[in-house]
Design an enzyme around this catalytic site. Structure first.
Site, PDB file in Angstrom:
ATOM      1  N   PHE B   9       0.811  -1.222   0.000  1.00 44.75           N
ATOM      2  CA  PHE B   9       0.000   0.000   0.000  1.00 44.75           C
ATOM      3  C   PHE B   9       0.842   1.268   0.000  1.00 44.75           C
ATOM      4  O   PHE B   9       1.744   1.427   0.834  1.00 44.75           O
ATOM      5  CB  PHE B   9      -0.887   0.040   1.258  1.00 44.75           C
ATOM      6  CG  PHE B   9      -1.860  -1.087   1.351  1.00 44.75           C
ATOM      7  CD1 PHE B   9      -3.162  -0.925   0.885  1.00 44.75           C
ATOM      8  CD2 PHE B   9      -1.474  -2.308   1.893  1.00 44.75           C
ATOM      9  CE1 PHE B   9      -4.073  -1.965   0.977  1.00 44.75           C
ATOM     10  CE2 PHE B   9      -2.391  -3.368   1.986  1.00 44.75           C
ATOM     11  CZ  PHE B   9      -3.687  -3.198   1.523  1.00 44.75           C
ATOM     12  N   ASP B  10       0.511   2.166  -0.910  1.00 46.26           N
ATOM     13  CA  ASP B  10       0.974   3.536  -0.788  1.00 46.26           C
ATOM     14  C   ASP B  10       0.322   4.154   0.456  1.00 46.26           C
ATOM     15  O   ASP B  10      -0.690   3.644   0.950  1.00 46.26           O
ATOM     16  CB  ASP B  10       0.574   4.333  -2.040  1.00 46.26           C
ATOM     17  CG  ASP B  10       0.864   5.810  -1.891  1.00 46.26           C
ATOM     18  OD1 ASP B  10       2.018   6.162  -1.549  1.00 46.26           O
ATOM     19  OD2 ASP B  10      -0.060   6.631  -2.086  1.00 46.26           O
ATOM     20  N   VAL B  11       0.873   5.242   0.953  1.00 44.52           N
ATOM     21  CA  VAL B  11       0.401   5.827   2.207  1.00 44.52           C
ATOM     22  C   VAL B  11      -0.441   7.095   2.001  1.00 44.52           C
ATOM     23  O   VAL B  11      -1.630   7.131   2.324  1.00 44.52           O
ATOM     24  CB  VAL B  11       1.605   6.147   3.126  1.00 44.52           C
ATOM     25  CG1 VAL B  11       1.170   6.982   4.331  1.00 44.52           C
ATOM     26  CG2 VAL B  11       2.238   4.848   3.596  1.00 44.52           C
ATOM     27  N   THR B  14      -3.777   7.282   0.020  1.00 44.05           N
ATOM     28  CA  THR B  14      -4.257   5.914  -0.195  1.00 44.05           C
ATOM     29  C   THR B  14      -4.793   5.318   1.114  1.00 44.05           C
ATOM     30  O   THR B  14      -5.962   4.960   1.212  1.00 44.05           O
ATOM     31  CB  THR B  14      -3.132   5.032  -0.785  1.00 44.05           C
ATOM     32  OG1 THR B  14      -2.652   5.656  -1.968  1.00 44.05           O
ATOM     33  CG2 THR B  14      -3.632   3.630  -1.094  1.00 44.05           C
ATOM     34  N   MET B 172      -1.371  -1.026  -4.299  1.00 44.29           N
ATOM     35  CA  MET B 172      -2.500  -0.105  -4.232  1.00 44.29           C
ATOM     36  C   MET B 172      -2.014   1.325  -4.063  1.00 44.29           C
ATOM     37  O   MET B 172      -1.181   1.602  -3.193  1.00 44.29           O
ATOM     38  CB  MET B 172      -3.364  -0.411  -2.999  1.00 44.29           C
ATOM     39  CG  MET B 172      -4.460  -1.412  -3.170  1.00 44.29           C
ATOM     40  SD  MET B 172      -3.853  -3.086  -3.573  1.00 44.29           S
ATOM     41  CE  MET B 172      -2.920  -3.517  -2.101  1.00 44.29           C
TER      42      MET B 172
END
Lengths: 221, 221
Positions: B9-11, B14, B172
């Site tokens: 996951f991007d932060v 997101t 993501m």
């Protein structure tokens, strides 16, 4: 200031007004012209940056067309081949800023060059229709090496083409990121701050800041 | 879809809502909060791109602080050490999107990782205060290799850290440029299109598009 041998100019936003396409956008997309034109320019710059970062090069004319498609979609416009063609053609007919010709004429004993992310299929017709062709000794495109500004490799291409040293080049751009890149590489830089913006916070201060091109005449000697 | 071993996951934008700093901006700069917060985010992304392109790396916390300074100046705000500190601290206390915890919990038998342009001095306190720490197996920062997304080298760092293959990662992000970079590198990609934007015109179509994180549960098996 006496060591400058070559005056090198960015094109889009510096010599030519990119937002002169706004009216054409407005013609096809009533009340959305300003927003589409703005989004188009923003995505054009973003896509050239991203393609460089991803190592996935396409010419600036492809990038510009793709950016236009995005801008139209984002603003719920209806695209057609005809509209796309006419708007892309508008990029070949941009208006140059009013002081351009007079300033260039006064620098005619120096090497004068254009240096742009634009590919020659965009630059050559643009410069030709503007009537400025004879004022320039070189029209340099990053497409010749396929390395977009602001990479160091792109500015190095100017030195190689003109056969000059970093400190012998004064580079002009209205784009903060472009001035930062040129300064980072070691060129002398004059930021044409047409929109009265703050200096970019990148620890790369331009050597001079002017509101239009007239200011650079003080580098002529 | 069955081959996915790691959900990455991007932060910013997101898992966590970047514009939750807007209120804090509004507190210090009445009526300018939304614009400053927007300019801040825009410059933060631009500066990380530019530093990568120029080969002039600084950590994301430096880039974020510099972007804030620019955003305040551009909007004629008055900066003080105190304001800067409190706004930078706001970045450590971002709110996560409402579905985050439930979605992560349902994927707990997979490798779950964060992968961000943020440096650990920003990421670690943020994840800690969110209460999500135990749900993640890895918090990966590009600062470990000093190559910002969307360079191929940055995404390769994920493979090396997690010891997985490209096709075993589902990545993501809500950021179109980040999804494009991951797809360009060869990861599986799910674009969390929170703002209902068009797909980027970069010839890199995401493998899936969802309005929030719930959609990715169909990749769990």
């Amino acid at each position: 200031m006496n060591s400058i041998k070559a005056f090198v100019f960015d094109v889009y936003g510096t010599l030519f007004d990119v937002h002169s396409v706004k009216e054409k956008c407005e013609e096809f997309f009533p009340e959305k012209g300003a927003q589409i034109s703005q989004d188009w320019r923003k995505k054009q710059i973003e896509y050239s940056n991203l393609r460089q970062l991803m190592g996935n090069y396409e010419t600036f004319s492809t990038v510009t067309r793709d950016a236009l498609r995005y801008a139209i979609k984002k603003n719920q416009g209806e695209r057609s081949e005809q509209i796309e063609k006419e708007l892309m053609d508008a990029y070949l007919k941009l208006t140059h800023y009013p002081e351009t010709e007079s300033v260039l004429s006064q620098l005619s004993d120096k090497t004068l060059a254009i240096f742009s992310n634009g590919s020659h299929d965009m630059l050559d017709p643009l410069v030709h229709q503007s009537g400025l062709t004879n004022l320039f000794d070189f029209v340099i495109s990053i497409d010749e090496i396929k390395q977009y500004k602001p990479t160091p490799a792109s500015y190095y291409h100017v030195l190689k083409t003109l056969n000059v040293k970093r400190e012998e080049v004064l580079f002009m751009s209205s784009n903060g990121w472009d001035i930062s890149g040129a300064k980072n590489f070691g060129l002398q830089t004059a930021w044409i701050n047409r929109n009265d913006l703050p200096v970019e916070e990148l620890n790369l201060i331009p050597d001079a800041i002017y509101t239009d091109l007239n200011g650079i005449l003080e580098w002529n000697s």
